[in-house]
Write a protein that holds these residues in place. Structure first.
Motif, short mmCIF file in Angstrom:
data_model
loop_
_atom_site.label_atom_id
_atom_site.label_comp_id
_atom_site.label_asym_id
_atom_site.label_seq_id
_atom_site.Cartn_x
_atom_site.Cartn_y
_atom_site.Cartn_z
N TYR A 580 -43.72 3.44 -23.54
CA TYR A 580 -45.05 3.59 -24.14
C TYR A 580 -45.94 2.40 -23.75
CZ TYR A 580 -48.68 4.63 -27.57
OH TYR A 580 -49.89 4.93 -28.17
N ALA A 581 -45.35 1.21 -23.64
CA ALA A 581 -46.13 0.04 -23.22
C ALA A 581 -46.70 0.23 -21.82
CB ALA A 581 -45.25 -1.21 -23.28
N ILE A 582 -45.88 0.78 -20.90
CA ILE A 582 -46.35 1.02 -19.53
C ILE A 582 -47.50 2.03 -19.52
CG2 ILE A 582 -45.69 2.11 -17.34
CD1 ILE A 582 -44.77 -0.73 -17.50
N PHE A 585 -50.58 0.24 -20.67
CA PHE A 585 -51.08 -0.66 -19.64
C PHE A 585 -51.88 0.08 -18.57
CE2 PHE A 585 -47.97 -4.26 -20.54
CZ PHE A 585 -48.96 -5.20 -20.75
N LYS A 586 -51.32 1.20 -18.11
CA LYS A 586 -51.92 1.93 -16.98
C LYS A 586 -52.95 2.96 -17.41
CE LYS A 586 -47.97 1.29 -13.89
NZ LYS A 586 -47.00 1.95 -12.99
N GLY A 587 -52.96 3.30 -18.69
CA GLY A 587 -53.91 4.30 -19.17
C GLY A 587 -53.62 5.69 -18.62
N LYS A 592 -56.50 2.89 -22.33
CA LYS A 592 -55.81 1.63 -22.12
C LYS A 592 -55.90 0.74 -23.36
CE LYS A 592 -56.33 1.24 -17.09
NZ LYS A 592 -56.86 0.42 -15.98
N ASN A 593 -54.80 0.06 -23.66
CA ASN A 593 -54.75 -0.86 -24.79
C ASN A 593 -53.82 -2.00 -24.40
OD1 ASN A 593 -54.44 -2.24 -27.23
ND2 ASN A 593 -54.54 -0.37 -28.45
N ARG A 594 -54.37 -3.00 -23.73
CA ARG A 594 -53.56 -4.06 -23.16
C ARG A 594 -52.91 -4.92 -24.24
NH1 ARG A 594 -56.63 -7.66 -18.93
NH2 ARG A 594 -57.15 -5.57 -18.16
#
Length: 979
Positions: A580-582, A585-587, A592-594
């Motif tokens: 989910y983090a990836i 990051f990539k949207g 996107k939610n860095r």
């Protein structure tokens, strides 16, 4: 240089000219005394030279060494003392290309490398001309467009420092030739021709270098009518070393290639020739002519479609011209089927020439035609293709192929090259059309030029194996495979398009087929139920299936992201948190939610997930440009076995930004890339394949075959190929045989092994279908193709062994090849391979020694067939999966019983006892008859029977029941190999 070769002087110097130079310089001029003599000579106050006459090597005297050799050494030397060594037969002509190459205008091309001459005279000449180049390049071209960028590659040299060398020939956006040379003093010099080269016409380009003079000539057609000629002269000295790097034909990572086709390309390394002296004819004349005719026809088709698109742009006005105004027609136009205008302004002759195109255009909905005219031709081609393929998906779809071929041709002409690949496969395999390999090559090349992924893979595979009249050429194969391999990682990160995950699913494997599902299938519903209950493993599997389109589920990134989010936020599973983090990051399918992504990545890394540790390094590299911190995380992740980290460390070394290491280090980068490739990393594999094709790194010696294998491995993971394979599998599971055969043929012709064996399996299941629609021997062709793949399954070797053993249709029996196939299956650990080899030995077949060595059976320890049989049956038993008695164990037991019985029958004790008992039996029999004859009364005269004349003697033997039965040979149940 004075004496001839002898036992002590083994390699005297062979020279053609000796120059003695002398010069005078000032004793002290403030310069370093260690300067090179060339620099010193430049500043001499006086200088002179003289030419010495040299003596040929075999006219020189022998030297008297004042030593005495041992008699044996002297005898051996005298045997070859007067033998004149022969120079290797070699010339300076190199055929860089013989078969047409479809250049798509992208950053891939053909890589060629020149070795040094083996002939010493030629090599000496080459070295002498490094500062005075004398060579000629001759190549055929068919250009579709001029360059869309500043420069497009035609033929250029890249040296060991990855810099352009001499010669480098490019095409400009205006159509001129840009010719670039590297100077002796280290700079580069370029010149542009005064003429432009022709479009959509085969022409030969000849470029001749003679020191500082360059002659450029273009000749059109097969009769080589002179088109343009230009001579360019320079006063600069060019540096030319054609072995200190590699040549590229077309595109590379430095520059895009031309859009068009390359024909034969010849390179004369040591000669400057006039065009009339060059022998470089346009080979494959029929194919070249077909390419020209194809684009001439397509120009007409595109003109018609463009006019149609222009008419569609003003569709509202045209519709008013076609209908009267009344309330009923207004309602019909508003709520009914969209109307179509049939008032096309084309002549009858043109309509008769392209009937399928006009039919497709008339049936097309005007309102759906795109407004952008530049894109309209390709989109209309796509609509024609989709309509044709829809007919192929019907119950009797294969029966309609011949009727939809014209529509596919029109679609191909519109630039929609999926249609080109379909046509290539139809003609190459004779799929319900007459088999025509010339047309198959044409459409495969056209599709490859149009960057159609499956067409490029088809071309790469055919050149890799050298089949279907395509020449074996690994460099050419690499050019096609590397194009698709480069796109594969990008395609996987793009959520659009008809893509699916490439899965290795064999139709012979019932267990794997059972778990294939759809959104309403039992497996999917059960996973969804478990995922809803909070099962982390089910959530991750469900999300992967939806994100990549695996296991029969349609790709649905939005739904997949929901499960990734649910699992990451509700469970503590590190894999779900990382995934989910990836995505954040990539949207990909989500905003996107860095900040949240970094939190989740750190959380997953804290749980020991090596992917997350690598992800933190990626974050600091990409967003913070903190290379020290990025390297720290990547080194840690690499220790944990993460291939992505190995690749990323390689990138740092390649870019020269690894902390504490000055400058670029390609050797270290290559080591990291190789480690990443061994872990399955796509980009790492691509870099390794590039190093193997160029041979510019010492740690990666040039190996074109290995380069092709690595590029092929990545290309076969392409999602567009996966989509075709999935459609074939779904059709098979649904019992739609026509559609399954169609899609598996399309996939198999790209060279992917799993589809080849699956297609052969379908043809075995439905031989009637294969015989009716395919123009090739399906079972033989695709099992045979599959066994030449690196990862071929053992059952394919067994099947080919059976086909060679029994013979198949037009193929005769070949026991030698049958043995090879069974041996390969045995080497892969298949017990059936050992069993079949043993049965062949029992039938009297002799297994060659190289096959025994291949199986690691020592022929010295196993010198007879009995010993080899024992070894084969024992290995068969050890590799058998059955826990109880298997055919291997029974055969092993039967062999030992036979050996035991034979040993008993041949025992000396048994021979003695048998002889003794036989003697007793004979003696008793003689004694018995003697006693019987002594006890019988004396004989009396016999009386004649009254019916003597009619009496018959009793037969001594019973008559045969039927004369025909006597003629029947004895039939024995000889064991035979089975697949």
């Amino acid at each position: 240089m004075v004496y001839r070769d002898d036992y002590f002087i083994r390699h005297s110097i062979s020279v053609s000219a000796v120059i003695v130079r002398a010069w005078i310089t000032h004793k002290y001029s403030g310069r370093d005394w260690n300067v090179k003599w060339e620099e010193n000579l430049l500043h001499a106050v006086a200088k002179n030279y003289t030419l010495l006459q040299t003596i040929p090597p075999f006219e020189r005297p022998f030297k008297d060494h004042q030593v005495c050799l041992e008699w044996n050494m002297g005898y051996i030397w005298n045997l070859r003392a007067n033998r004149i060594p022969q120079c290797p037969l070699e010339n300076d002509v190199v055929a860089l290309l013989g078969f047409p190459y479809a250049s798509s205008g992208e950053n891939t091309g053909i890589v060629k490398k020149f070795p040094r001459f083996r002939n010493r005279e030629l090599e000496a000449t080459r070295r002498q001309r490094m500062d005075y180049p004398v060579f000629t390049v001759s190549l055929w071209l068919y250009l579709l467009h001029y360059c869309k960028a500043n420069l497009c590659g035609i033929l250029y040299f890249v040296d060991s420092n990855e810099m352009y060398g001499t010669p480098s020939v490019f095409l400009t956006e205006e159509g001129y030739l840009h010719i670039q040379m590297h100077l002796v003093k280290g700079e580069d010099l370029a010149v542009k021709t005064k003429f432009i080269i022709p479009l959509k016409e085969w022409f030969r380009l000849d470029i001749s270098f003679n020191g500082g003079q360059i002659v450029v000539t273009t000749s059109i057609g097969q009769d080589l009518k002179s088109y343009h000629n230009q001579t360019i002269s320079f006063r600069e000295d060019f540096h030319y070393n054609d072995t200190a790097g590699y040549f590229i034909i077309g595109g590379s990572r430095y520059v895009a290639g031309i859009e068009g086709f390359f024909g034969p390309l010849k390179y004369y390394r040591l000669r400057s020739l006039h065009p009339a002296q060059i022998f470089n004819p346009l080979r494959e004349k029929q194919l070249a002519e077909q390419i020209k005719l194809y684009y001439e026809r397509c120009a007409e088709v595109q003109e018609i479609v463009s006019a149609y698109a222009s008419a569609a742009k003003h569709g509202g006005e045209r519709q008013e011209a076609c209908h009267l105004h009344n309330s009923y027609l207004d309602l019909q136009r508003r709520y009914g089927r969209p109307s179509m205008c049939r008032a096309f302004p084309w002549e009858k002759e043109l309509k008769d020439k392209h009937p399928s195109l006009f039919q497709a255009l008339l049936e097309m909905d005007l309102l759906t035609v795109p407004r952008n005219q530049n894109e309209s031709v390709s989109e209309i081609g796509g609509k024609i293709f989709e309509k044709a393929v829809k007919r192929l998906s019907s119950v009797d779809g294969l029966h309609q192929i011949s009727s939809i071929v014209p529509f596919l041709m029109d679609s191909s002409c519109c630039g929609y090259h999926k249609a080109s690949y379909y046509l290539a496969v139809f003609y190459e395999t004779g799929l319900n059309v007459p088999r025509d390999q010339l047309q198959g090559m044409l459409y495969s090349l056209v599709g490859g030029q149009g960057s159609e992924r499956l067409s490029s893979m088809n071309l790469g595979y055919k050149h890799y194996q050298g089949i279907d009249n395509y020449p074996l050429d690994w460099e050419l194969s690499y050019a096609y495979y590397s194009n698709i391999a480069t796109k594969t990682p990008l395609d996987q990160h793009t959520l659009q398009g008809d893509q699916a995950y490439v899965e290795t699913i064999r139709l012979k494997d019932d267990e794997i087929l059972k778990v294939q599902t759809k959104e309403d299938g039992d497996v999917f519903m059960w996973l969804k139920h478990e995922a809803t209950r909070g099962n982390a493993a089910a959530q991750q599997r469900l999300a992967q299936m939806l994100f990549w389109g695996q296991q029969g589920v349609a790709k649905n990134p939005e739904a997949a992201i929901e499960w990734y989010a649910k699992g990451a936020l509700e469970t503590e599973d590190p894999a779900l948190i990382y995934d989910y983090a990836i995505v954040l990051f990539k949207g990909q399918g989500v905003k996107k939610n860095r900040r949240l992504a970094l939190e989740l990545m750190k959380k997953a890394a804290s749980k020991g997930l090596h992917q997350a540790v690598n992800g933190l390094g990626w974050y600091y590299h990409k967003f913070k440009k903190n290379y020290a911190k990025a390297a720290k995380y990547w080194l840690k992740a690499e220790e944990m076995g993460n291939p992505d980290a190995s690749y990323n460390l390689g990138v740092l070394h390649l870019d020269g930004i690894f902390p504490g290491v000055p400058g670029r280090n390609q050797t270290l980068a290559g080591e990291y890339f190789h480690k990443a490739a061994q872990g399955g990393h796509m980009e790492g594999t691509l870099w390794c394949s590039l190093y193997y094709i160029t041979g510019n790194l010492e740690t990666f010696p040039r190996d074109p075959e290995k380069a092709v294998v690595w590029a092929k491995h990545v290309a076969e993971k392409n999602g567009y190929l996966g989509h075709v394979i999935r459609k074939g599998l779904n059709a098979y599971l649904e019992g739609s045989w026509h559609e399954a055969l169609l899609y598996y043929v399309l996939a198999a012709e790209t060279g992917i092994e799993v589809s080849q064996t699956n297609l052969a399996h379908i043809c075995e299941e439905r031989p009637d279908l294969a015989r009716r629609y395919l123009g090739v021997n399906c079972v033989w062709r695709y099992y045979n193709f599959s066994v030449f793949q690196i990862d071929a399954p053992s059952f394919a070797y067994l099947k080919m062994g059976d086909l060679y053993y029994y013979g198949h249709q037009n193929q005769s029996q070949d026991l030698e090849l049958s043995v090879q196939m069974y041996a390969q299956a045995a080497l892969d650990g298949d017990s059936q391979g050992f069993f079949n080899l043993a049965l062949l030995i029992e039938e009297g077949t002799i297994i060659p020694h190289h096959i025994l060595d291949f199986l690691e059976i020592d022929s010295t320890l196993h010198s007879n067939n009995i010993s080899i049989l024992q070894e084969l049956y024992e290995r068969c038993w050890s590799h058998s999966n059955e826990e109880s008695f298997s055919p291997c164990s029974l055969a092993w037991l039967y062999l030992h019983l036979r050996l035991l019985w034979g040993a008993i029958l041949h025992s000396a004790l048994i021979y003695f006892l048998g002889t003794f008992l036989l003697s007793i039996l004979i003696a008793w029999t003689v004694q018995y008859f003697q006693s019987v004859s002594a006890s019988d009364p004396p004989p009396r005269p016999s009386q004649a029977s009254p019916d003597t004349a009619t009496s018959t003697a009793s037969p001594a033997v019973t008559p045969a029941a039927d004369a025909s039965d006597q003629d029947q040979p004895t039939v024995t149940n000889n064991p035979e190999p089975r697949g």
